[in-house]
Structure formats: C-alpha cells, structure tokens
Design a protein around this motif. Structure first.
Motif, PDB file in Angstrom:
ATOM      1  N   GLY A 232       0.836  -1.190   0.000  1.00  0.00           N
ATOM      2  CA  GLY A 232       0.000   0.000   0.000  1.00  0.00           C
ATOM      3  C   GLY A 232       0.869   1.238   0.000  1.00  0.00           C
ATOM      4  N   ILE A 233       0.280   2.335  -0.394  1.00  0.00           N
ATOM      5  CA  ILE A 233       1.022   3.588  -0.465  1.00  0.00           C
ATOM      6  C   ILE A 233       0.165   4.684   0.140  1.00  0.00           C
ATOM      7  CG2 ILE A 233       0.223   4.220  -2.768  1.00  0.00           C
ATOM      8  CD1 ILE A 233       3.175   5.094  -3.284  1.00  0.00           C
ATOM      9  N   SER A 234       0.795   5.633   0.808  1.00  0.00           N
ATOM     10  CA  SER A 234       0.092   6.756   1.414  1.00  0.00           C
ATOM     11  C   SER A 234       0.601   8.050   0.803  1.00  0.00           C
ATOM     12  CB  SER A 234       0.316   6.761   2.928  1.00  0.00           C
ATOM     13  OG  SER A 234      -0.319   7.873   3.499  1.00  0.00           O
ATOM     14  N   VAL A 235      -0.308   8.745   0.137  1.00  0.00           N
ATOM     15  CA  VAL A 235       0.026  10.002  -0.514  1.00  0.00           C
ATOM     16  C   VAL A 235      -0.928  11.062   0.018  1.00  0.00           C
ATOM     17  CG1 VAL A 235       0.231  11.192  -2.710  1.00  0.00           C
ATOM     18  CG2 VAL A 235       0.680   8.749  -2.596  1.00  0.00           C
ATOM     19  N   TRP A 236      -0.371  12.132   0.542  1.00  0.00           N
ATOM     20  CA  TRP A 236      -1.186  13.233   1.019  1.00  0.00           C
ATOM     21  C   TRP A 236      -0.976  14.410   0.081  1.00  0.00           C
ATOM     22  CZ3 TRP A 236      -0.418  13.247   7.032  1.00  0.00           C
ATOM     23  CH2 TRP A 236      -0.842  12.021   7.535  1.00  0.00           C
ATOM     24  N   LYS A 237      -2.068  14.969  -0.420  1.00  0.00           N
ATOM     25  CA  LYS A 237      -1.984  16.069  -1.377  1.00  0.00           C
ATOM     26  C   LYS A 237      -1.205  17.256  -0.805  1.00  0.00           C
ATOM     27  CE  LYS A 237      -4.770  18.754  -4.545  1.00  0.00           C
ATOM     28  NZ  LYS A 237      -4.437  18.280  -5.845  1.00  0.00           N
ATOM     29  N   ALA A 238      -1.342  17.522   0.475  1.00  0.00           N
ATOM     30  CA  ALA A 238      -0.618  18.633   1.091  1.00  0.00           C
ATOM     31  C   ALA A 238       0.901  18.409   1.017  1.00  0.00           C
ATOM     32  CB  ALA A 238      -1.047  18.807   2.546  1.00  0.00           C
ATOM     33  N   CYS A 239       1.336  17.162   1.185  1.00  0.00           N
ATOM     34  CA  CYS A 239       2.767  16.868   1.090  1.00  0.00           C
ATOM     35  C   CYS A 239       3.262  17.024  -0.341  1.00  0.00           C
ATOM     36  CB  CYS A 239       3.057  15.459   1.604  1.00  0.00           C
ATOM     37  SG  CYS A 239       2.856  15.292   3.376  1.00  0.00           S
ATOM     38  N   ILE A 240       2.481  16.540  -1.307  1.00  0.00           N
ATOM     39  CA  ILE A 240       2.867  16.677  -2.712  1.00  0.00           C
ATOM     40  C   ILE A 240       2.935  18.150  -3.084  1.00  0.00           C
ATOM     41  CG2 ILE A 240       2.138  16.239  -5.093  1.00  0.00           C
ATOM     42  CD1 ILE A 240       3.213  13.747  -3.758  1.00  0.00           C
ATOM     43  N   ASN A 241       1.904  18.924  -2.730  1.00  0.00           N
ATOM     44  CA  ASN A 241       1.894  20.346  -3.057  1.00  0.00           C
ATOM     45  C   ASN A 241       3.009  21.104  -2.343  1.00  0.00           C
ATOM     46  OD1 ASN A 241      -0.265  20.027  -4.755  1.00  0.00           O
ATOM     47  ND2 ASN A 241      -1.787  20.603  -3.223  1.00  0.00           N
ATOM     48  N   GLY A 242       3.250  20.777  -1.096  1.00  0.00           N
ATOM     49  CA  GLY A 242       4.332  21.427  -0.358  1.00  0.00           C
ATOM     50  C   GLY A 242       5.688  21.139  -0.978  1.00  0.00           C
ATOM     51  N   PHE A 243       5.890  19.907  -1.377  1.00  0.00           N
ATOM     52  CA  PHE A 243       7.155  19.553  -2.023  1.00  0.00           C
ATOM     53  C   PHE A 243       7.322  20.297  -3.343  1.00  0.00           C
ATOM     54  CE2 PHE A 243       9.284  16.888  -5.211  1.00  0.00           C
ATOM     55  CZ  PHE A 243      10.568  16.949  -4.696  1.00  0.00           C
ATOM     56  N   LYS A 244       6.273  20.292  -4.160  1.00  0.00           N
ATOM     57  CA  LYS A 244       6.367  20.913  -5.481  1.00  0.00           C
ATOM     58  C   LYS A 244       6.519  22.429  -5.416  1.00  0.00           C
ATOM     59  CE  LYS A 244       4.351  19.223  -8.934  1.00  0.00           C
ATOM     60  NZ  LYS A 244       3.410  18.810  -9.963  1.00  0.00           N
ATOM     61  N   ASN A 245       5.925  23.060  -4.403  1.00  0.00           N
ATOM     62  CA  ASN A 245       5.918  24.519  -4.337  1.00  0.00           C
ATOM     63  C   ASN A 245       7.031  25.118  -3.495  1.00  0.00           C
ATOM     64  OD1 ASN A 245       3.594  24.824  -5.977  1.00  0.00           O
ATOM     65  ND2 ASN A 245       2.323  24.241  -4.243  1.00  0.00           N
ATOM     66  N   ALA A 246       7.655  24.351  -2.612  1.00  0.00           N
ATOM     67  CA  ALA A 246       8.616  24.963  -1.706  1.00  0.00           C
ATOM     68  C   ALA A 246       9.960  24.253  -1.618  1.00  0.00           C
ATOM     69  CB  ALA A 246       8.013  25.050  -0.304  1.00  0.00           C
ATOM     70  N   CYS A 247      10.018  23.000  -1.979  1.00  0.00           N
ATOM     71  CA  CYS A 247      11.256  22.237  -1.764  1.00  0.00           C
ATOM     72  C   CYS A 247      12.135  22.227  -3.002  1.00  0.00           C
ATOM     73  CB  CYS A 247      10.916  20.799  -1.378  1.00  0.00           C
ATOM     74  SG  CYS A 247      10.122  20.670   0.231  1.00  0.00           S
ATOM     75  N   ARG A 248      13.383  21.857  -2.755  1.00  0.00           N
ATOM     76  CA  ARG A 248      14.316  21.667  -3.866  1.00  0.00           C
ATOM     77  C   ARG A 248      13.879  20.453  -4.679  1.00  0.00           C
ATOM     78  NH1 ARG A 248      18.475  22.214   0.590  1.00  0.00           N
ATOM     79  NH2 ARG A 248      18.673  24.453   0.730  1.00  0.00           N
TER      80      ARG A 248
END
Length: 103
Positions: A11-27
């Motif tokens: 199984g996999i756990s994906v949270w939209k907030a984590c994806i968006n945070g990574f794409k918008n703020a992280c390297r």
C-alpha cells in the motif's frame, strides 16, 4: 455477507498537502530509501523525502511492501512519479527531479 481479507500485500500513502508542499517549496531533490518493519507480519517501509528551504527533511510519500526488490521499487516510484505529475502540469520539462538512493 461481507468478506474482508486480512492479507495485506502492499500500500502507499500520498497526502496532497505533502505533494503540493514539495512541489511549491522544496528543492527538486528526492531521497528514497527502505527499511525493515519489525512486526509479526514484517514487510518493508519505502519512503520518499525532499529537502525544504531550511534544509530539513520533508516527507513526500511512503509505502509498505512485502519485500524490497526491483518490482516493489518500480511500483513505488511509478506511483510517486504519477503523484508528482498529477497537478495538471503541461509536459514542458518542469519535472526535472534528482533522485538519490543508497543503491
């Protein structure tokens, strides 16, 4: 009668907030790793993390698989790639991520 299977395979756990945070703020650096789960059922925990602007670890996605092998990593990374691209972006070359692993 409702039948529920207790045989959990992966199984996999994906949270939209984590994806968006990574794409918008992280390297654009993604670290991936796996570790053993010490339980009666065992398994492997696969994780993908990024680096935020303060050089802290930023969780992107995690998954649980039966064994750590080529197939489970392909499954995990394909889901990660789909989730990172799943924000309506055009295919304009803006998905240039660097992946880091100990393999």
């Amino acid at each position: 009668m409702l039948m529920v299977s207790l045989n959990f395979r992966d199984g996999i756990s994906v949270w939209k907030a984590c994806i968006n945070g990574f794409k918008n703020a992280c390297r654009k650096l993604v670290g991936v790793d796996g570790c053993h789960l010490k339980s009666k059922r065992g398994g492997q925990l696969l994780v993908a993390v990024g680096v935020d602007p303060n050089n802290n670890i930023f969780p992107i996605v995690y998954g649980v698989v039966e064994v750590e092998n080529k197939n489970s990593w392909e499954w995990f990374l394909s889901h990660l790639y789909e989730d990172l691209r799943d924000n309506g972006e055009d295919d304009d070359g803006q998905d240039d991520w660097t992946f880091m692993s100990n393999k």
